[in-house]
Structures are given as C-alpha cells and as structure tokens.
Design an enzyme around this catalytic site. Structure first.
Site, PDB file in Angstrom:
ATOM      1  CB  SER A 143      -0.915   0.012   1.222  1.00  0.00           C
ATOM      2  OG  SER A 143      -1.555   1.269   1.341  1.00  0.00           O
ATOM      3  CG  HIS A 165      -3.827  -1.795  -1.849  1.00  0.00           C
ATOM      4  ND1 HIS A 165      -4.867  -2.580  -2.295  1.00  0.00           N
ATOM      5  CD2 HIS A 165      -4.329  -1.056  -0.823  1.00  0.00           C
ATOM      6  CE1 HIS A 165      -5.949  -2.332  -1.572  1.00  0.00           C
ATOM      7  NE2 HIS A 165      -5.644  -1.404  -0.675  1.00  0.00           N
ATOM      8  CG  ASP A 215      -5.305   1.977   0.848  1.00  0.00           C
ATOM      9  OD1 ASP A 215      -6.232   1.157   0.690  1.00  0.00           O
ATOM     10  OD2 ASP A 215      -4.191   1.660   1.311  1.00  0.00           O
ATOM     11  CG  MET A 233      -8.445   6.750   2.468  1.00  0.00           C
ATOM     12  SD  MET A 233      -7.529   6.759   4.027  1.00  0.00           S
ATOM     13  CE  MET A 233      -6.735   5.155   3.965  1.00  0.00           C
ATOM     14  CG  HIS A 271      -9.363  -0.224  -0.944  1.00  0.00           C
ATOM     15  ND1 HIS A 271      -8.801  -0.482   0.294  1.00  0.00           N
ATOM     16  CD2 HIS A 271     -10.713  -0.295  -0.753  1.00  0.00           C
ATOM     17  CE1 HIS A 271      -9.753  -0.705   1.174  1.00  0.00           C
ATOM     18  NE2 HIS A 271     -10.923  -0.586   0.570  1.00  0.00           N
ATOM     19  CG  MET A 301     -11.189   2.559   1.744  1.00  0.00           C
ATOM     20  SD  MET A 301      -9.994   2.437   3.095  1.00  0.00           S
ATOM     21  CE  MET A 301      -8.486   2.682   2.169  1.00  0.00           C
ATOM     22  CG  MET A 344     -11.440  -3.150   4.809  1.00  0.00           C
ATOM     23  SD  MET A 344      -9.887  -2.621   4.051  1.00  0.00           S
ATOM     24  CE  MET A 344      -9.135  -1.684   5.404  1.00  0.00           C
ATOM     25  CG  ASP A 360      -5.895  -3.004   3.159  1.00  0.00           C
ATOM     26  OD1 ASP A 360      -4.930  -2.760   3.920  1.00  0.00           O
ATOM     27  OD2 ASP A 360      -6.402  -2.148   2.416  1.00  0.00           O
TER      28      ASP A 360
END
Length: 214
Positions: free
Chosen positions: A9, A34, A36, A38, A67, A69, A138, A171
């Site tokens: 990540s 990866h 993330d 957000m 990913h 989120m 998660m 993750d």
C-alpha cells in the site's frame, strides 16, 4: 492453492517522492500496487485522487489495485479507469446499488472487487460473489495505516474461502507475524503498507509474505 501475491500500500510511502517509492516496491518483487483512495467522509482521512494515480501510472507495469474508500464511488469510476486502474474495489457499505456499480466497473474493462469492513458479515455479499473478481476483507477499520490486525477477520477469511474460489485480498496489519494465519485461512492477495515500506530489507519482507510467513 492459489499463488500468493503481495500488493504494498502506497499509503505508507513517502508522498514527496511517490514515483520512486513505487519503483522501489517493483524492484523489490511486489506484484501489485495497492492504492488507497480516501475522501474524508467514508473514512476519517484524505489521500489522493485520480490525477495523482494518472501521474504515477507510467513508472511501473505492475497492476494498479485501486481501493475506493469513498462515498458514492460510482461517480468516480470513469476517472480512475482513465487514470490507469486495473482493479477497482468498492465498499459494500458505500454502495446503495452494489450490483449496478460492479457491473459498470466490469463494463469499463477493469476487474472488480468488493470490500467489507471488519464488522460487516460475509452474508451481505453472497449473491454478488459470482460477479466478482476479488473480495477484499479489511482486517483493520479503514482510514489509517499502521493499525494492528483484528484477529476476528481470520475466521471471516476461512468462511469466505469455503464458498468462493476467486481472489481474497486482506488489508490491514499484515506483517511477518500475522501473515501465516491469513494465508492458512485462505487469503491469496496480501496488502501490506508499513511492513513493507518500513522494512530495512524490503525484498526480504516481500519474500516472507509471498511464502506465507515461512
């Protein structure tokens, strides 16, 4: 048994030199990147959006595992496809019309994953499993890197593997101490942030993770 892949990540990378940080994990033997994303609403943190993803797309040929989120992820699918995402994962908790969102991601040529927070049961997505390329479980509450692995997720991995032949990604809190339980339960894609970027021997920890802690 499925091949174990490692997806570091970049949440744990040095953002001031993000391109170089992605090259580091590539050279160290990682399989995926990866990413993330957000939004400060679905999770209590902000990271980066599609323009940043597009800027670093050219530094590696590794698949970009994006990913989301974020709330209302359907609004941003086209942006991340255009930025170079290979896999787009959305949270079941964030989608009012999960099937529609997943079908749209597939129609845009990306693989599709669905993520579940630690307290969200597997049964919530059982009808969707035939449509998915991956399920992301998660193993921390999303929003911050460097958290400890939540042990109850090990049973969720095993529960899911009994009914699902696709990729299971985990993750949160994955490191040399927790990886064996995760892999033995049935996970085959491992997201690791601080364990990889904080390691003195990055190729060494990636190799340990790929070997399931052995």
């Amino acid at each position: 048994m499925k091949e174990i892949l490692v997806a570091p990540s970049i949440l744990s990378a040095d953002f001031s030199r993000l391109g170089d940080e992605i090259k580091r994990i590539d050279e160290a033997g990682a399989d995926w990147v990866h990413i993330d994303v957000m939004d400060g609403h679905f999770v209590p943190n902000l990271t980066f959006g599609a323009p940043v993803v597009k800027k670093v797309r050219g530094v590696t040929k590794m698949p970009f595992d994006v990913h989301l989120m974020i709330e209302n992820p359907d609004r941003y699918i086209d942006d991340f496809v255009a930025a170079g995402a290979d896999i787009i994962t959305v949270h079941a908790e964030a989608c009012v019309h999960l099937h529609r969102v997943c079908q749209y991601i597939k129609s845009r040529g990306c693989k599709v994953g669905v993520a579940l927070n630690p307290a969200t049961p597997i049964c919530n997505i059982v009808p969707m499993l035939p449509e998915l390329d991956m399920v992301l479980l998660m193993s921390v509450n999303p929003g911050f890197g460097g958290q400890k692995y939540i042990s109850l997720v090990t049973d969720k991995i095993a529960e899911l593997r009994k009914i699902y032949d696709g990729d299971i990604e985990v993750d949160g809190g994955i490191d040399g101490n927790t990886v064996s339980a995760v892999v033995e339960a049935g996970a085959n894609i491992l997201v690791a942030g601080s364990a990889v970027y904080g390691a003195e021997d990055m190729p060494g920890i990636i190799k340990i993770l790929k070997n399931g802690g052995k």
